[in-house]
Scaffold this active site. Structure first.
Site, short mmCIF file in Angstrom:
data_model
loop_
_atom_site.label_atom_id
_atom_site.label_comp_id
_atom_site.label_asym_id
_atom_site.label_seq_id
_atom_site.Cartn_x
_atom_site.Cartn_y
_atom_site.Cartn_z
N THR A 28 0.98 -1.10 0.06
CA THR A 28 -0.15 0.04 0.08
C THR A 28 0.91 1.31 0.00
O THR A 28 1.71 1.46 0.75
CB THR A 28 -0.90 0.24 1.23
OG1 THR A 28 -1.78 -1.32 1.38
CG2 THR A 28 -1.90 1.28 1.26
N ASP B 113 8.60 6.03 2.13
CA ASP B 113 9.26 5.06 3.02
C ASP B 113 10.69 4.88 2.65
O ASP B 113 11.10 4.60 1.40
CB ASP B 113 8.70 3.72 2.66
CG ASP B 113 9.32 2.40 3.79
OD1 ASP B 113 10.46 2.06 3.63
OD2 ASP B 113 8.52 1.96 4.46
N GLY C 174 3.31 11.82 2.23
CA GLY C 174 2.09 11.26 2.13
C GLY C 174 1.36 11.11 3.66
O GLY C 174 2.24 10.73 4.51
N GLY D 280 -0.70 9.08 5.03
CA GLY D 280 -0.91 7.66 5.31
C GLY D 280 0.33 7.18 6.13
O GLY D 280 0.08 6.78 7.45
N GLY D 281 1.55 6.92 5.66
CA GLY D 281 2.58 6.54 6.39
C GLY D 281 3.13 7.57 7.39
O GLY D 281 3.43 6.85 8.62
N TYR E 213 6.47 13.48 12.92
CA TYR E 213 6.59 14.63 13.80
C TYR E 213 6.94 15.88 12.97
O TYR E 213 7.29 15.91 12.08
CB TYR E 213 7.71 14.31 15.06
CG TYR E 213 9.25 14.41 14.49
CD1 TYR E 213 9.90 15.43 14.64
CD2 TYR E 213 9.65 13.21 13.69
CE1 TYR E 213 11.39 15.51 13.68
CE2 TYR E 213 10.99 13.24 12.93
CZ TYR E 213 11.79 14.46 13.14
OH TYR E 213 12.85 14.55 12.40
N ASN F 144 9.32 5.71 11.52
CA ASN F 144 9.45 6.52 10.09
C ASN F 144 10.50 6.67 9.55
O ASN F 144 10.57 7.06 8.41
CB ASN F 144 8.56 7.73 10.63
CG ASN F 144 7.00 7.35 10.27
OD1 ASN F 144 6.30 6.53 10.17
ND2 ASN F 144 6.42 8.49 10.43
N TYR F 145 11.79 6.57 10.35
CA TYR F 145 13.11 6.30 9.81
C TYR F 145 13.36 4.81 9.40
O TYR F 145 14.51 4.19 9.74
CB TYR F 145 14.06 7.00 10.67
CG TYR F 145 14.17 8.52 10.85
CD1 TYR F 145 13.02 9.29 10.08
CD2 TYR F 145 14.90 9.31 11.59
CE1 TYR F 145 12.99 10.87 10.29
CE2 TYR F 145 14.74 10.18 12.00
CZ TYR F 145 13.71 11.27 11.26
OH TYR F 145 13.67 12.50 11.51
#
Length: 529
Positions: A101, A107, A173, A175-176, A183, A467-468
């Site tokens: 997705t 990402d 985006g 979503g992710g 942050y 997120n990293y």
């Protein structure tokens, strides 16, 4: 079936003559799905489509995963409405296809559009970009295919004194970014994105649309910090807007080794998390040449203060005089303009700049993360700077914590990095050369620096930020050892208690592990068939 759909199936039957029957059957399942409220044929792309490469590459934000050697999806579905999402899930389950997705494609390891050991397709959500802002309620519903820039612009259309505490890159985006605990520069005042989400819509593994009430608090908790893609397809989030002053102040100060950078950095590590919660001062280290052509460390301090220059100068003079901030360094503007300033758009850029989905630049990149819990000594900083000069290319960004971040329980959301953290570190290296050899070389430089930083960062576990995204800290092959493999990276991203709770939720809502990737939340071993 319509004539168009029949022609579509006929064409695909030829295009896929040499392909796996599962993919052919998958497409026919999609087109014939009883879920559909609008035709899906026009939203399906395969390598037989001339526009397939364009659609695939449109939201690849890391050129490291746009090589000829990068695995490609069999199909891309650019979903146009909810029924397309529901049909994609049901048909993928039926025909055993792995679904990736993608919202904005940021990402860092490309997991929203790449898979390595299983045929896969991409469910692309970029058409899900509706944003409905209610200033009266100080809330907004935001679909996950929207970008942060679009959200900020829609808020600014209705209010100059509201914002949202998310990131500064406008093409990211929703979503992710939201689901992983994104942050921004207001985190010390208002916490993370997930601390300000009050509802959500998600399509589950059975194709059912759920909201917070119908999904229950456990699942809602999981998709607000644990990454949505392990649990379903998040369609939208409802957020609380936050209040910002009509005037904010930004500044950028730089110091080099010749300007006592070690002393300034040493002081930053002792005060940055204790400053007024309205003040966010990043500290960024990179390697540059001095006036004599000798490599040296440069420290940059891009900053946001939710207030005017006079108040800021009083705080800095009392709490951080070592930085040497001058009134002439400061600029006053509204909050929306501060986002553009922070991302280095030219002065005077209109707010509509935030609506562009075209990144200012595209490059190959690698990112890693760490958490600093104890101040680093001056000698330690000197060692770090020496190593950075030796390696030349990797940079370090220190993001200050404290303020609101230290007040929220580490168990309130899956994101656990709260009180006790001085700062989060991002390791960053960008390069322009194509090819696997170049990627291996530069990625290894970040690994060398990351290893060198071991004495200065968190331990047991060595914590990391979801997120990293960083596959160096663990990969899940989603086989019989899925739980054990997932635990390796899971406790680093979420710590033990939160990871265990995420696993329980995952086992409850997706026991067959349909929603999975190389770093997804695993199910409990006993749940798998």
């Amino acid at each position: 079936m319509s004539l168009f759909a029949l022609i579509f199936v006929f064409l695909f039957s030829h295009a896929f003559a040499t392909s796996n029957n599962a993919e052919q059957n998958f497409i026919q399942c999609l087109i014939n799905s009883p879920e559909l409220t609008t035709p899906i044929a026009g939203a399906i792309y395969t390598p037989a489509n001339a526009s397939f490469p364009t659609v695939l590459q449109a939201y690849i934000r890391n050129l490291r995963f746009n090589e000829s050697t990068t695995p490609k999806p069999y199909i891309i579905i650019t979903a146009l409405d909810l029924s397309h999402v529901q049909a994609s899930i049901k048909c993928a389950k039926k025909h055993n296809l792995l679904m990736k997705t993608r919202s904005g494609g940021h990402d860092y390891e490309g997991l929203s559009y790449v898979a390595y050991d299983h045929p896969f397709f991409i469910l692309d959500l970029f058409n899900f970009r509706s944003i409905n802002v209610s200033i009266e309620d100080e809330t907004a519903w935001v679909q996950t295919g929207a970008t942060l820039g679009e959200l900020y612009y829609r808020i600014a259309e209705k209010s100059s004194t509201h914002g949202f505490p998310a990131g500064v890159c406008p093409t990211v985006g929703v979503g992710g970014h939201f689901s992983g605990g994104g942050y921004g520069n207001m985190m010390r005042k208002y916490g993370l994105t997930v601390d300000n989400i009050i509802d959500a819509e998600l399509v589950d593994v059975n194709g059912k649309l759920l909201n917070r009430e119908s999904m229950g608090e456990d699942l809602f908790w999981a998709i607000t910090g644990g990454g949505g893609v392990s649990f379903g397809v998040v369609i939208s989030y409802k957020i609380n807007l936050v209040r910002v002053p009509s005037t904010v102040t930004v500044f950028q100060v730089r110091r080099t080794s010749e300007q006592n950078v070690t002393d300034v950095a040493y002081r930053w590590l002792r005060v940055a998390d204790k400053l007024d919660e309205n003040l966010f001062i990043r500290m960024v280290f990179d390697v540059v040449n001095n006036t004599n052509g000798v490599k040296t460390i440069r420290a940059s301090f891009p900053s946001l203060f939710l207030g005017n220059t006079t108040t800021l100068m009083n705080i800095m003079d009392q709490s951080f005089p070592e930085l040497g901030l001058q009134r002439s360094d400061c600029q006053e503007m509204n909050w929306t303009q501060s986002v553009l300033w922070y991302y280095n758009f030219p002065p005077g850029s209109p707010d509509s700049t935030l609506l562009s989905r075209i990144p200012r630049s595209l490059t190959h990149l690698k990112r890693k993360s760490d958490y600093v819990k104890n101040p680093i000594s001056k000698q330690g900083l000197r060692f770090i700077f020496q190593k950075m000069i030796e390696l030349e290319r990797p940079g370090l960004t220190f993001n200050p914590y404290g303020g609101r971040m230290a007040e929220i329980s580490e168990f309130a959301k899956p994101f656990p990095h709260r009180a006790g953290n001085i700062a989060k570190i991002q390791y960053a290296l960008d390069w322009s050369e194509n090819g696997v050899a170049a990627a291996n070389f530069y990625v290894n430089l970040t690994r060398v620096l990351h290893k060198y930083m071991t004495p200065f960062v968190s331990k047991s576990p060595r914590e990391a930020f979801l997120n990293y995204r960083d596959l160096d800290i663990g990969v899940n092959h989603n086989g019989k050892n899925s739980f054990l493999e997932g635990t390796v990276y899971g406790v680093k991203y979420f710590k033990e208690t939160n990871f265990r709770r995420l696993v329980k939720v995952k086992t409850m809502v997706d026991p067959d592990n349909f929603f999975r990737n190389e770093q997804s939340i695993p199910t409990l071993p006993s749940s798998r068939k």
